[in-house]
Every structure is written in C-alpha cells, then in structure tokens.
Design an enzyme around this catalytic site. Structure first.
Site, PDB file in Angstrom:
ATOM      1  N   CYS A 133      -0.240  -8.212  11.870  1.00 18.56           N
ATOM      2  CA  CYS A 133      -0.128  -8.328  13.303  1.00 18.56           C
ATOM      3  C   CYS A 133      -0.805  -9.415  13.779  1.00 18.56           C
ATOM      4  CB  CYS A 133      -0.254  -7.045  13.974  1.00 18.56           C
ATOM      5  SG  CYS A 133       0.859  -5.792  13.854  1.00 18.56           S
ATOM      6  N   ASP A 193     -10.121  -9.835   8.321  1.00 19.73           N
ATOM      7  CA  ASP A 193      -9.730  -8.380   8.065  1.00 19.73           C
ATOM      8  C   ASP A 193     -10.668  -7.276   8.246  1.00 19.73           C
ATOM      9  OD1 ASP A 193      -7.432  -6.727   7.404  1.00 19.73           O
ATOM     10  OD2 ASP A 193      -8.331  -6.596   5.309  1.00 19.73           O
ATOM     11  N   TYR A 218      -1.496  -3.452  -7.380  1.00 19.11           N
ATOM     12  CA  TYR A 218      -1.096  -4.335  -6.107  1.00 19.11           C
ATOM     13  C   TYR A 218      -2.161  -4.376  -4.946  1.00 19.11           C
ATOM     14  CZ  TYR A 218       1.617  -7.240  -2.980  1.00 19.11           C
ATOM     15  OH  TYR A 218       1.800  -8.430  -2.254  1.00 19.11           O
ATOM     16  N   LYS A 271      -9.481  -2.054   1.353  1.00 21.04           N
ATOM     17  CA  LYS A 271      -9.354  -1.000   2.123  1.00 21.04           C
ATOM     18  C   LYS A 271     -10.165   0.396   1.703  1.00 21.04           C
ATOM     19  CE  LYS A 271      -6.569  -3.660   4.308  1.00 21.04           C
ATOM     20  NZ  LYS A 271      -6.643  -4.342   5.578  1.00 21.04           N
ATOM     21  N   ARG A 297       1.619 -12.350  -0.502  1.00 21.48           N
ATOM     22  CA  ARG A 297       0.084 -12.610  -0.193  1.00 21.48           C
ATOM     23  C   ARG A 297      -0.327 -13.640  -0.714  1.00 21.48           C
ATOM     24  NH1 ARG A 297      -2.389  -8.630   3.374  1.00 21.48           N
ATOM     25  NH2 ARG A 297      -0.853  -6.689   3.568  1.00 21.48           N
ATOM     26  N   HIS A 352     -11.444  -2.073  10.899  1.00 24.55           N
ATOM     27  CA  HIS A 352     -10.457  -3.057  10.216  1.00 24.55           C
ATOM     28  C   HIS A 352     -10.284  -4.210  11.540  1.00 24.55           C
ATOM     29  CE1 HIS A 352      -5.760  -3.359   9.298  1.00 24.55           C
ATOM     30  NE2 HIS A 352      -6.353  -4.207   8.596  1.00 24.55           N
ATOM     31  N   ARG A 409       0.800  -1.284  -0.073  1.00 27.38           N
ATOM     32  CA  ARG A 409      -0.054  -0.034   0.137  1.00 27.38           C
ATOM     33  C   ARG A 409       0.953   1.001  -0.067  1.00 27.38           C
ATOM     34  NH1 ARG A 409      -1.959  -2.264   4.420  1.00 27.38           N
ATOM     35  NH2 ARG A 409      -1.332  -0.194   5.720  1.00 27.38           N
ATOM     36  N   SER A 430      -2.297  -4.403  10.193  1.00 27.03           N
ATOM     37  CA  SER A 430      -2.039  -5.155   9.110  1.00 27.03           C
ATOM     38  C   SER A 430      -0.704  -5.883   9.475  1.00 27.03           C
ATOM     39  CB  SER A 430      -1.845  -4.481   7.642  1.00 27.03           C
ATOM     40  OG  SER A 430      -3.091  -4.099   7.293  1.00 27.03           O
TER      41      SER A 430
END
Length: 647
Positions: free
Chosen positions: A311, A334, A258, A267, A426, A287, A102, A309
């Site tokens: 974590c 998420d 991406y 998001k 990912r 989130h 991001r 993110s």
C-alpha cells in the site's frame, strides 16, 4: 547424518575459520564448519534440529562476502537463480507458481491458552485477527513434516541480529534452514554472521532471560507424495505451515521458500514474536515505515507510518518531495521497534538491514529513489526477465526497442497478455544502497518520533488526512483501519478488509491485549510525551473512479501540514466528527489541480455506516477483551456524528 561425537569435538576444541568446500552434486562436503565456539543453547538447538531433520551437512554462516559468493555459485548451478548481466551483482529467482506469497491461513500462534494468542469472538463467529494452534497440535504438525526433511541437503545455521548489534533495542536470532536462497536473502535483510555469534556468546541468561535468542527452524520441505515438481525451487505447498511459540521465543516454518514464510527475521520475528516480546518488556513492534523530514527552515522531524503490505510504504519512505525546501530521508520501509527513553521521548529503530519491496508499480515516475537503489547487489524474485539481461515488471518504464521479455514463469511474454511479473514479485536489496538513507538509520538509541500515521487503500469517504483528537482516539483510529486487499498474501479481488494497525496478519498475541498495551503507553512513565496520531488516504477516488490525489512526491504536502500540527500552529485545522482536517489556508495545493473540498469531505452518512461496521467488528471479534477506552471512543464517535449536520 553428521556424527554427533565428532561435532561435539569440533565445537569443543576448535575455532576454525569457515572454508566452504563443494563436493560433487553441488553439495557442501560432509563437514561441520564452525565460526567460533557455539554457546551451549545454540549447540543444543542445532543438535536437536539435526536429529529431527537429518541433513547431510551442517554449516555455520559467517556472513562474509566470500561465503555469499560461493552460495550464489551454488544457486546458479542449481538454477535457483539466473544472472542479470545488465546490472552489478544482481540475480533473478523464479519460485514454484504455488509458492508466491505469505500463507496467512496456515500461519499460527501457538500458546498454552488460546486467549493469550487470539481473541475469542462472540458465538460461532470466525476469528479474523490471527490463528491459534495448541502446543500439542503444533508438535504433531512438526512430527508429520520435519523428520528427514533435510536429507541430502545442508542445514545452514544463520546467526542474525534484528537491529544494530550495539543497540539496546536489538534482539538476536538463529535461523536453521536448508535453503541457500534464504541464506543470501537473510544476509541482505538482517545482520548475520561472526559478529552476531560473538555477541550471542557474550550473553547469558541474566541478560535477556531464558531463551536469549529467538530459535527459528525452517525447511522448504519435501512433498509427501511424488517427486519435487520444481527442482530449482523445492517446496511442499500442500503442507506449508508457519508456527510461532511466543512463550518459548520459537518459530517453525515448513514447506515454503518464499518471502515472509522463509525469511524468518521479517514478519515472523520482527512482528509476531517481536510484538509479544515488546508487550512483556514495555515497547512496541509495528508494521511501519520510518522517515525523516526536514522543512525549509532546516528543522528535522521523524515520522512512522503503518500501511498494509503493498500500500505504498516503500514509496513514502523513499519520497522525493515536490515542495521546494523539503527533504525526506529513509530510515526503514516496513518494520519499526519503538520505546520511550528516560526523558519520555518515543524513539524508534528499523530492525531490518535491507528492503524487501514489491516490484510492480515501482518506476522512475513513482519511486525514482527505489530505482536508484535496486540495480546493484539485489535478488529479484518472480519479476520478468528481458533479453538484454535486465528485469521488467508492470508499471516499470517502457521497454527499449527490440527487447523481448520472458515472464516470471519462464515463458515468452507478449504485452497485453498475462502479467509479466507476479503481482507480489519482490526486490531484496541492501538498505545502505539507498541514496537518501538517513545518517542515523543505524543509530543505537533510535530516532525521535513526533508523529504516527495510519492509512490504507480507501476508495471512498475517507479524507486525504485527518488528525486524531488525542492518544486514546489515535489508538481507536489505528484499531479501525481498513484497506483493499493486496497481492502480498493469498487474498483475491479488491475487498475492503479490516486491518487494524496494518497488523492483522502479524499480531503475536490477543488483539484486545494489544490495544490495551497501546493505550498504556500514554502513562508508561510520568514524563511520557506521546506523538500526535494521523490517518492518511492517498487512494480516494472521484465519481468517475479516478484518483483524486496525485500521491508520490506530492504527499510531502500532507507531511507539511502534519509538521504544522506537531508545532500546534494556530488556524491549521478544523474539527469534524472523525478528527481534525486541514483548513484551506493551511494546506498547500499550489500548482495542483485538485478538488480540495472533495479530498477533505467527511460524508456523514458514509461515516455513520462506517462507525457502525467498525463497532460491530470490534465488539464481535474482540468481545470481552475490548478495552473500555475503545468502547468509549466508539460511543464518542457516534455522539459526534449525530450532532453533525448532514452533507
């Protein structure tokens, strides 16, 4: 460029089924394919975007398996992806090395008034809770990048739903993109195609107001100077920009193919635009993961948890409990949309349809459920490839003898050299494949939420778990969240960063107004029953730098204690200045060799400095928009700390 007269005729007089045909050069033929009559607003959106981007073809996606197969063939031919014959219907994409995460620094909320979008910090302090751009500057940025950006490409029209189509929680969107990779990924991550178009066609302005679908325009772009350096992954990293217009329910993304930069349902829609819609309509877009946990007595509860993110959200959402008799089921890993029902119960849905998880660190030992989920119908991006047709990443199980590895950039890899997989690599995989997916994960009315967890990577000072005293204190706990930076964005190193509510990169509007919105939930209606709020920290380290808590499946012991607190079981908590922590008798450590006192210690000197730093951050960043209730919570914490004996 398509002929608009003929497009209009097609749309007005035909309801053809989609038949994707290929011309030479791996491009769909110059032909508009439509699933059904396009509603006027969608037709206007497409035509306006075609005039701007000048694609060679427009193609409306129906979401079918046949369509997906043809797009996969196109991606294989263009070498955007390669097959992974070791698994069933899995593929690997390698992005441009400059398009791997991001781009928070180039992500903007665009509004008429700056203060609607972001906080205005004191003095000349740089704002840390979002980036604002005027609508005029946003239009200029589009004018500099988008004209002709899709020349020689197909514009794909992706009608999609965030959430089950029959849920009153759900919202519709339409993404226009010139990336077949994005189409295939959006098919995994959202519900796309004909049924969404039919639903959209049945709506009118009286249902959801003006702009009843979110408009999302995306192009991977063309570099302004010189040729595309990675033909298999076109992008324009020097001019990448992501714009959100919450007043118009619009998203515009340029230059990146991406992740959250290009999968605009994620998001961009579900959090940034979603949180703005949620504020207007009186709900929450967050989130967070959602899991269901059943105790040995058979009682089931649902919990949501907000972590930054990378974590551990996916690991927790797919937990395999180590305590006998416990069962965890996954609703989402998420994003959560939550609202109170007419009985005052908070209910939540997962608006997504798939998992877009961080690969490195995922293994049989850390997340066996994920490993049982991802090796079918999955798009991997920027992981390493093995000579036997599989994938590899750091932290994965050991390689089989004789197997060699090609790293994420396509180079031969030697253990101990450079990373085999990018740290933000990912897997994009369907949620329905998860072996512990909850039976109600697509329930239209959502699942009932009994607890909200906040947490991040805190190596020192922060207990394994503590409970907020009440709702207002819980909102402060969310506001004071901090965590080590991760590879999910362009940050480097292990700097401890403020990440309120794990939403720092994802706020769609002024954070002070966001805090007030959270505070207002307690009195949203006379019968509201707000959940208990907790903070967790799996990442505390001892003096030797070793993790004090084993984590993963052992985290069910924290859930066990949380369930007891939800039931107000007596003797389960002791009060500290920062919240309630477990009593030794109430927290199950059987079979573990852990330092209980160290895990739950609340060092007063540490917390005094922490409280000062958080207060400074909130007053400086939020300034006059900081709600009085949060100011009171800051003062209350200082008071409690001053009265507590030093360790």
């Amino acid at each position: 460029m398509p002929d608009f007269d003929s497009i209009g005729e097609d749309i007005s007089h035909c309801r053809p089924k989609v038949h994707l045909q290929w011309a030479s050069g791996s491009q769909p033929v110059r032909k508009l394919s439509v699933v059904s009559l396009l509603p006027q607003k969608l037709k206007d959106f497409v035509e306006e975007s075609v005039r701007l981007c000048r694609p060679s073809n427009v193609y409306v996606c129906d979401g079918s398996e046949a369509e997906n197969s043809m797009l996969i063939e196109l991606l294989l031919e263009n070498r955007t992806i390669v097959p992974l014959p070791k698994y069933q219907n899995c593929f690997l994409a390698r992005s441009c090395p400059r398009d791997v995460a991001r781009v928070e620094s180039r992500t903007f909320i665009c509004t008429t008034n700056r203060r609607d979008a972001v906080n205005v910090p004191r003095g000349s302090v740089k704002g840390m809770l979002g980036n604002w751009m005027s609508l005029e500057d946003a239009d200029s940025a589009v004018a500099e990048r988008f004209p002709g950006c899709m020349e020689g490409r197909t514009m794909y029209v992706i009608p999609f739903s965030m959430g089950p189509l029959d849920s009153p929680f759900s919202k519709l969107g339409v993404q226009l993109t010139d990336s077949a990779y994005v189409v295939c990924s959006m098919r995994i991550m959202t519900r796309i195609g004909t049924k969404v178009l039919e639903k959209l066609d049945s709506l009118d302005d009286s249902v959801n107001g003006v702009g009843y679908f979110v408009k999302a325009l995306h192009s991977v772009g063309h570099p302004a100077d010189g040729p595309v350096q990675h033909p298999h992954w076109p992008c324009d990293p020097d001019r990448t920009i992501i714009l959100h217009k919450p007043e118009m329910n619009e998203i515009i993304s340029y230059g990146s193919g991406y992740g959250g930069n290009s999968l605009l349902g994620k998001k961009c829609f579900a959090l940034r635009i979603g949180s703005s819609i949620a504020r207007r309509e009186g709900w929450l877009a967050e989130h967070m993961l959602i899991l269901g946990v059943t105790n040995p007595k058979g009682r089931k509860r649902y919990v949501v948890a907000a972590f930054p993110s990378a974590c551990g959200k996916t690991n927790m959402a797919m937990m395999q409990p180590t305590l006998p008799g416990y069962k965890v089921e996954c609703v989402g890993d998420d994003i959560v949309w939550m609202r109170f029902d007419r009985n005052g119960q908070l209910r939540a849905i997962n608006p997504e349809f798939g998992f877009f998880g961080v690969a490195p660190g995922t293994s049989r030992s850390t997340n066996p459920v994920a490993m049982d989920t991802v090796f079918k119908n999955t798009l991997f991006t920027n992981v390493a490839q093995t000579s036997d047709g599989g994938v590899y990443w750091e932290g994965m199980d050991k390689l089989e003898p004789g197997v060699t590895v090609t790293d994420w950039q396509g180079n031969p890899w030697t253990p101990g050299s450079t990373p085999a997989a990018h740290p933000n690599s990912r897997f994009c995989t369907p949620a329905e494949q998860c072996p512990i997916i909850d039976a109600d994960w697509q329930s239209p009315e959502g699942v009932p939420i009994d607890a909200i967890l906040f947490g991040g990577r805190r190596p020192s000072g922060v207990p394994l778990v503590y409970e907020a005293f009440d709702w207002k204190h819980g909102v402060y706990v969310g506001a004071s969240m901090k965590s080590e930076a991760t590879a999910a964005a362009e940050h480097k190193g292990k700097e401890i960063m403020h990440d309120p509510f794990a939403m720092r990169p994802f706020f769609g509007y002024n954070f002070g107004h966001y805090l007030q919105h959270w505070l207002s939930m307690e009195t949203a209606s006379p019968n509201v029953k707000v959940p208990k709020v907790f903070h967790v920290n799996w990442f505390r380290k001892d003096d030797q730098g070793k993790f004090m808590w084993p984590g993963y499946g052992e985290n069910c012991r924290v859930l066990d204690w949380i369930l007891r607190r939800i039931d107000n079981e007596p003797g389960t908590a002791q009060q500290t200045p920062i919240g309630n922590v477990p009593t030794r008798e109430s927290f199950d450590t059987r079979g573990l060799n852990v330092d209980f006192d160290g895990l739950f210690s609340v060092p007063i000197d540490f917390w005094t400095e922490e409280a000062k730093e958080v207060a400074h951050f909130l007053y400086e960043q939020v300034d006059e928009d900081l709600p009085k209730d949060i100011q009171d919570q800051i003062n209350n914490l200082f008071s409690r700390l001053s009265l507590y004996p030093r360790n």
